[in-house]
Write a protein that holds these residues in place. Structure first.
Motif, PDB file in Angstrom:
ATOM      1  N   ARG A   1       0.846  -1.187   0.000  1.00  0.00           N
ATOM      2  CA  ARG A   1       0.000   0.000   0.000  1.00  0.00           C
ATOM      3  C   ARG A   1       0.885   1.242   0.000  1.00  0.00           C
ATOM      4  O   ARG A   1       1.904   1.299   0.677  1.00  0.00           O
ATOM      5  CB  ARG A   1      -0.928   0.005   1.216  1.00  0.00           C
ATOM      6  CG  ARG A   1      -1.936  -1.159   1.227  1.00  0.00           C
ATOM      7  CD  ARG A   1      -2.655  -1.256  -0.090  1.00  0.00           C
ATOM      8  NE  ARG A   1      -3.824  -2.123  -0.024  1.00  0.00           N
ATOM      9  CZ  ARG A   1      -3.940  -3.276  -0.642  1.00  0.00           C
ATOM     10  NH1 ARG A   1      -2.936  -3.729  -1.374  1.00  0.00           N
ATOM     11  NH2 ARG A   1      -5.036  -3.985  -0.554  1.00  0.00           N
TER      12      ARG A   1
ATOM     13  N   ASP B   1      -5.173  -3.558   7.121  1.00  0.00           N
ATOM     14  CA  ASP B   1      -6.273  -4.532   7.025  1.00  0.00           C
ATOM     15  C   ASP B   1      -6.477  -4.943   5.570  1.00  0.00           C
ATOM     16  O   ASP B   1      -6.660  -6.132   5.268  1.00  0.00           O
ATOM     17  CB  ASP B   1      -7.570  -3.930   7.584  1.00  0.00           C
ATOM     18  CG  ASP B   1      -7.564  -3.835   9.105  1.00  0.00           C
ATOM     19  OD1 ASP B   1      -6.713  -4.511   9.737  1.00  0.00           O
ATOM     20  OD2 ASP B   1      -8.391  -3.078   9.651  1.00  0.00           O
ATOM     21  N   ALA B   2      -6.451  -3.960   4.668  1.00  0.00           N
ATOM     22  CA  ALA B   2      -6.632  -4.266   3.243  1.00  0.00           C
ATOM     23  C   ALA B   2      -5.478  -5.105   2.717  1.00  0.00           C
ATOM     24  O   ALA B   2      -5.677  -6.037   1.922  1.00  0.00           O
ATOM     25  CB  ALA B   2      -6.744  -2.965   2.443  1.00  0.00           C
TER      26      ALA B   2
ATOM     27  N   ASP C   1      -6.457   0.888   8.339  1.00  0.00           N
ATOM     28  CA  ASP C   1      -7.269   0.469   7.196  1.00  0.00           C
ATOM     29  C   ASP C   1      -6.399  -0.130   6.090  1.00  0.00           C
ATOM     30  O   ASP C   1      -6.758  -1.150   5.480  1.00  0.00           O
ATOM     31  CB  ASP C   1      -8.062   1.663   6.643  1.00  0.00           C
ATOM     32  CG  ASP C   1      -9.192   2.083   7.560  1.00  0.00           C
ATOM     33  OD1 ASP C   1      -9.559   1.288   8.450  1.00  0.00           O
ATOM     34  OD2 ASP C   1      -9.682   3.222   7.402  1.00  0.00           O
TER      35      ASP C   1
ATOM     36  N   ASP D   1      -2.726   5.010  -2.636  1.00  0.00           N
ATOM     37  CA  ASP D   1      -3.814   4.577  -1.755  1.00  0.00           C
ATOM     38  C   ASP D   1      -4.301   5.700  -0.847  1.00  0.00           C
ATOM     39  O   ASP D   1      -5.475   5.755  -0.495  1.00  0.00           O
ATOM     40  CB  ASP D   1      -3.351   3.397  -0.894  1.00  0.00           C
ATOM     41  CG  ASP D   1      -3.087   2.150  -1.717  1.00  0.00           C
ATOM     42  OD1 ASP D   1      -4.052   1.577  -2.234  1.00  0.00           O
ATOM     43  OD2 ASP D   1      -1.914   1.767  -1.857  1.00  0.00           O
TER      44      ASP D   1
END
Length: 558
Positions: free
Chosen positions: A91, A137-138, A134, A114
């Protein structure tokens, strides 16, 4: 590997050229995530890239990369663009000042950003941690397992070794290169029972050893689709350049059973471009590989089937069906066919060039060979956009880049923005009215004989690298006797087929050909292979989309 062990080898990387800011970011990250992730910090884009490469070699994972936008020599966007190649699933976050928010928004297109964070991020509990939570988690929800690497053992001046590396790179197959004269290369050769006389050796991720594999065998062994899943489709697209990919996206998204057939790698000539700067929606430019990868994933998302390393050798009309024949004798049929074969680089006809192709002489391979050109003098033959883009890309690391142009200037065939960039590049020179008379070398390129077109004067120069971009010709000989082409092999379509309003000879329908329809009803053409086409990425994509609309019209009336 256990989940705890995997977490211990997972990295959050931060890069900022200000040591104080760099330490502050790392401190806040370790306070929150230090128990589960390893936080690595760097103070320049170059050192961060080196850290990423070392992590890759050790097999570590990188979950998130945070980069400051305003860094000297390499800003955050430029760094992230290169980091994508090392860790594509990480990310990406850009740290910006308020004044740089427009750059951050542009980065969403350039590097698939992102998130962007404004500095300062205090308090991190409100402005930093929720964003990172977040993204982590992604990242954990995605399949980020290590991709087994294919290994290639070859020689620097082996033409087939160069071809294999380019094939794998353009098809997004991860691989690691080993020279046949280095210890690990020799070890792999010995394990495969080879003495190095036959190169390259390709060791696939499952341990299968392939000696001098053909593209079709290589494609099948590394997991690329080579066999159609069905015998009949609504639409067969021949060629995977911008026009073909555009048609695959629009055809599949509009419900047509679509299969795209590509003889080498999707992207065509555009896919080999280091940077396309005049494509709509990408103000900072986009590499051909990135644009191709996005288009390929987009087509696959809609259900288009894509076959690689399949050479098409014939087209037949069998009643309402249009049959495409392959070199191995197999075939696939459809209601309609789109010819999007693009063009192939024209070969340079000078003594010694053919023998040294792949051994210092290359056609459209600037991206693959660029690392080996670091610190060397490079010659580029050609004066159109492909040559200009290659010159700008290679100039980043080469000692010097010399453009050899037959014409009196670059303005006749190169876009103005590229001419301006070349004029301001300190290590690029342009020699107009100059051609390559001959190439010399024993086993690899060593010298070039250059000739001044006006005076006839010749000059011998030392050279190890020459990249050739001297125009292109459509690979359409296999259509001879089936569809009408012009004297250069480009496919005629629509209005170019009619004379005095009359349809072409043999046309049996009571309507004229549609705009992109060839002399065979239900067979369309788009992109560079079409006679009088614009030869631009944007127009090729547009024609691919337009062709699908015309295919629908053809199917409704059939």
């Amino acid at each position: 590997m256990t989940q705890a062990a995997e977490a211990a080898r997972t990295v959050i990387l931060t890069v900022d050229d200000d040591p104080g800011v760099s330490r502050a970011v790392a401190r806040d990250l370790r306070r929150r995530y230090g128990g589960s992730y390893r936080v690595v910090r760097a103070e320049s884009g170059e050192s961060a890239l080196e850290a990423l490469r070392e992590l890759k070699l050790r097999g570590d994972q990188v979950a998130v990369i945070l980069a400051d936008y305003r860094m000297p020599r390499m800003n955050g966007i430029e760094f992230l663009e290169q980091a994508i190649d090392v860790y594509p699933s990480a990310r990406r976050v850009l740290l910006t000042a308020y004044a740089d928010t427009n750059a951050a928004i542009d980065a969403i297109n350039v590097v698939d950003l992102d998130h962007y964070l404004l500095k300062p991020w205090d308090p991190p509990e409100e402005k930093l941690y929720p964003v990172l939570d977040d993204l982590l988690d992604a990242w954990r929800a995605a399949d980020h397992r290590c991709v087994p690497l294919t290994k290639v053992v070859g020689h620097r001046w082996s033409a087939r070794s160069s071809e294999v590396r380019e094939f794998l790179a353009r098809n997004q197959v991860p691989y690691r290169w080993y020279s046949s004269d280095e210890p690990e290369g020799r070890r792999l050769l010995a394990a495969a029972g080879q003495d190095g006389e036959r190169l390259p050796l390709v060791v696939t991720a499952d341990g299968t050893a392939l000696v001098e594999p053909a593209d079709a065998e290589l494609a099948a062994r590394v997991g690329l689709a080579t066999t159609p899943a069905a015998d009949f489709y609504d639409l067969v697209v021949v060629g995977g350049g911008p026009a073909g990919l555009g048609a695959a996206v629009y055809g599949a998204s509009e419900g047509l059973r679509t299969v795209l057939v590509e003889r080498s790698a999707t992207g065509g000539q555009a896919g080999q471009s280091s940077r396309i700067e005049n494509y709509l929606g990408f103000p900072d430019g986009v590499s051909g590989a990135q644009l191709t990868d996005r288009a390929r994933r987009q087509a696959a998302k809609f259900g288009a089937e894509m076959l690689t390393a399949r050479e098409v050798t014939g087209l037949e009309v069998n009643g309402a069906a249009r049959t495409v024949r392959f070199a191995d004798g197999s075939a696939v049929a459809a209601h309609a066919v789109l010819l999007a074969t693009g063009v192939s680089y024209r070969q340079l006809d000078a003594p010694g060039v053919a023998e040294l192709t792949g051994c210092g002489v290359f056609y459209g391979s600037a991206l693959t060979e660029a690392p080996a050109c670091q610190g060397h003098d490079v010659y580029i033959v050609g004066g159109a956009n492909s040559a200009g883009q290659a010159a700008m890309f290679l100039a980043r690391g080469a000692k010097s880049v010399t453009l050899l142009v037959r014409g009196p200037s670059l303005s006749a065939s190169m876009s103005h923005y590229l001419i301006q960039q070349i004029e301001h590049a300190p290590n690029i020179s342009v020699r107009t009215r100059t051609v390559v008379e001959a190439a010399h070398g024993s086993g690899h390129l060593e010298q070039l004989t250059l000739r001044d077109v006006d005076s006839g004067h010749t000059e011998l120069v030392d050279a190890q690298w020459m990249f050739v971009f001297i125009g292109a010709a459509p690979p359409t000989d296999w259509l001879d006797g089936t569809v009408l082409r012009d004297e250069r092999g480009f496919v005629k379509a629509g209005p170019d087929l009619t004379e005095d309003g009359r349809p072409p000879a043999g046309w049996e329908l009571d309507r004229p050909p549609y705009h992109l329809e060839t002399s065979v009803p239900g067979v369309f053409v788009a992109g560079d292979a079409r006679a009088e086409s614009a030869k631009r990425v944007a127009s090729a994509v547009g024609e691919g989309a337009m062709a699908v609309m015309l295919v629908h019209r053809y199917l409704e009336q059939s």
